[in-house]
Design a protein around this motif. Structure first.
Motif, PDB file in Angstrom:
ATOM      1  N   UNK A   1      21.194  34.997   8.031  1.00 32.99           N
ATOM      2  CA  UNK A   1      21.675  34.615   9.365  1.00 32.99           C
ATOM      3  C   UNK A   1      22.056  33.137   9.393  1.00 32.99           C
ATOM      4  N   UNK A   2      21.252  32.304   8.735  1.00 35.91           N
ATOM      5  CA  UNK A   2      21.540  30.859   8.713  1.00 35.91           C
ATOM      6  C   UNK A   2      22.849  30.591   7.978  1.00 35.91           C
ATOM      7  N   UNK A   3      23.096  31.391   6.957  1.00 33.34           N
ATOM      8  CA  UNK A   3      24.341  31.218   6.187  1.00 33.34           C
ATOM      9  C   UNK A   3      25.547  31.708   6.996  1.00 33.34           C
ATOM     10  N   UNK A   4      25.319  32.767   7.786  1.00 29.57           N
ATOM     11  CA  UNK A   4      26.428  33.335   8.571  1.00 29.57           C
ATOM     12  C   UNK A   4      26.850  32.411   9.716  1.00 29.57           C
ATOM     13  N   UNK A   5      25.841  31.750  10.342  1.00 28.27           N
ATOM     14  CA  UNK A   5      26.139  30.844  11.465  1.00 28.27           C
ATOM     15  C   UNK A   5      25.559  29.457  11.164  1.00 28.27           C
ATOM     16  N   UNK A   6      26.113  28.750  10.134  1.00 26.64           N
ATOM     17  CA  UNK A   6      25.467  27.506   9.675  1.00 26.64           C
ATOM     18  C   UNK A   6      25.404  26.419  10.742  1.00 26.64           C
ATOM     19  N   UNK A   7      26.331  26.425  11.687  1.00 24.00           N
ATOM     20  CA  UNK A   7      26.325  25.362  12.702  1.00 24.00           C
ATOM     21  C   UNK A   7      25.262  25.612  13.763  1.00 24.00           C
ATOM     22  N   UNK A   8      24.811  26.841  13.893  1.00 23.58           N
ATOM     23  CA  UNK A   8      23.915  27.178  15.015  1.00 23.58           C
ATOM     24  C   UNK A   8      22.546  27.679  14.595  1.00 23.58           C
TER      25      UNK A   8
END
Ligand SMILES: C[S@@+](CC[C@H](N)C(=O)[O-])C[C@H]1O[C@@H](n2cnc3c(N)ncnc32)[C@H](O)[C@@H]1O
Length: 266
Positions: free
Chosen positions: A101-108
């Motif tokens: 999940x962190x990789x999919x939405x790195x900005x958030x």
């Protein structure tokens, strides 16, 4: 190279938490979900819906902290990331799903390795010589400290409260002569977690097993244990059933079912 490749699949967990059985428990949950995914589906959907109902109460949408995020099965990560600028997935074990999940939405979305009980490092260091009263005192008085990332507009305690003292309690040699000790550690850690949640400033949602049931194949209730009474919790805002371990997953004689509550504060 091989080590790096291997690390993608190995959960990130401090050695002292690994020693207390937390990484093993993380894997056991993932494996059980893989075996009985259909039985868990309505519980996971109800959990995610309750989290979004709590999110609706927030006046600001800067940051959400999820405690016990695990593999985010019960966490609506994408919906939270659409609503909040930062989503922090905190757990003592960071697995591949949270990292994905962190990789999919790195900005958030980011992951935080964090002990929500504040007790694990001390318990692990003294594990072999701890007597029951000392273990309980550590869980009762431990301080998890400030929330990772600072105060959040929404704090989600995601089905982890009953685990905080239970899993490490089972790893204590003192438990060999005192089989009830893990349950007492669980109660002490759960009450401390509730106090910690009570000190937060944002909206908080606690997802937790409120009642544990053993139900025979013919529907008779063989055992009923109320955890919410043990933790001193009032009636939840929402409640549903979780078919945690249908026969023969846990026992050939009974289904293990949890009544799960969602308590929304603030
Ligand atoms: C029943 S699982 C929750 C499932 C998770 N919300 C999910 O959807 O996959 C309990 C979670 O609490 C975490 N946990 C247990 N003790 C913890 C602690 N002291 N600090 C932080 N997380 C902890 C476990 O690693 C596990 O991921």
């Amino acid at each position: 190279m091989l080590k790096e490749l291997f690390s993608i699949f190995v959960p990130d967990c401090p050695p002292w938490a690994r020693e207390l059985g937390l990484a093993r428990e993380h894997k056991a949950i993932a494996k059980r979900h893989a075996r009985v995914a259909a039985a868990w589906a309505s519980h996971l959907a109800a959990s995610r819906a309750a989290v979004m109902a709590a999110a609706e109460r927030c006046l600001k949408h800067e940051q959400v902290l999820v405690i016990g995020a695990g593999d985010c099965l019960d966490v609506p990560v994408e919906e939270l990331a659409a609503k909040f600028r930062r989503v922090i997935l905190a757990d003592i074990v960071i697995g591949t799903e949270a990292r994905r999940w962190a990789k999919k939405f790195p900005a958030r979305v980011s992951c935080a390795s964090w002990d929500a009980s504040g007790a694990l490092a001390v318990v692990a260091a003294k594990k072999d010589t701890l007597v029951a009263s000392e273990a309980l005192a550590i869980f009762k008085n431990a301080d998890a400290g400030p929330p990772p990332g600072g105060e959040a507009d929404l704090v989600v305690s995601a089905n982890c409260i009953s685990q905080l003292g239970l899993v490490p309690g089972h790893a204590l040699p003192a438990t060999e002569k005192d089989s009830d000790l893990p349950d007492r550690c669980a109660k002490a850690a759960a009450r401390r977690h509730l106090e910690w949640l009570g000190q937060r400033t944002g909206v908080r949602i606690l997802l937790a097993d409120s009642v544990r049931l053993n139900i025979a194949a013919d529907g008779r209730i063989l055992k009923r244990e109320s955890l919410s009474e043990r933790y001193g919790l009032l009636k939840p805002d929402r409640q549903w059933r979780w078919d945690l371990a249908p026969i023969p997953e846990w026992s050939p004689d009974f289904h293990r079912v949890h009544e799960v509550g969602a308590w929304i504060f603030g």
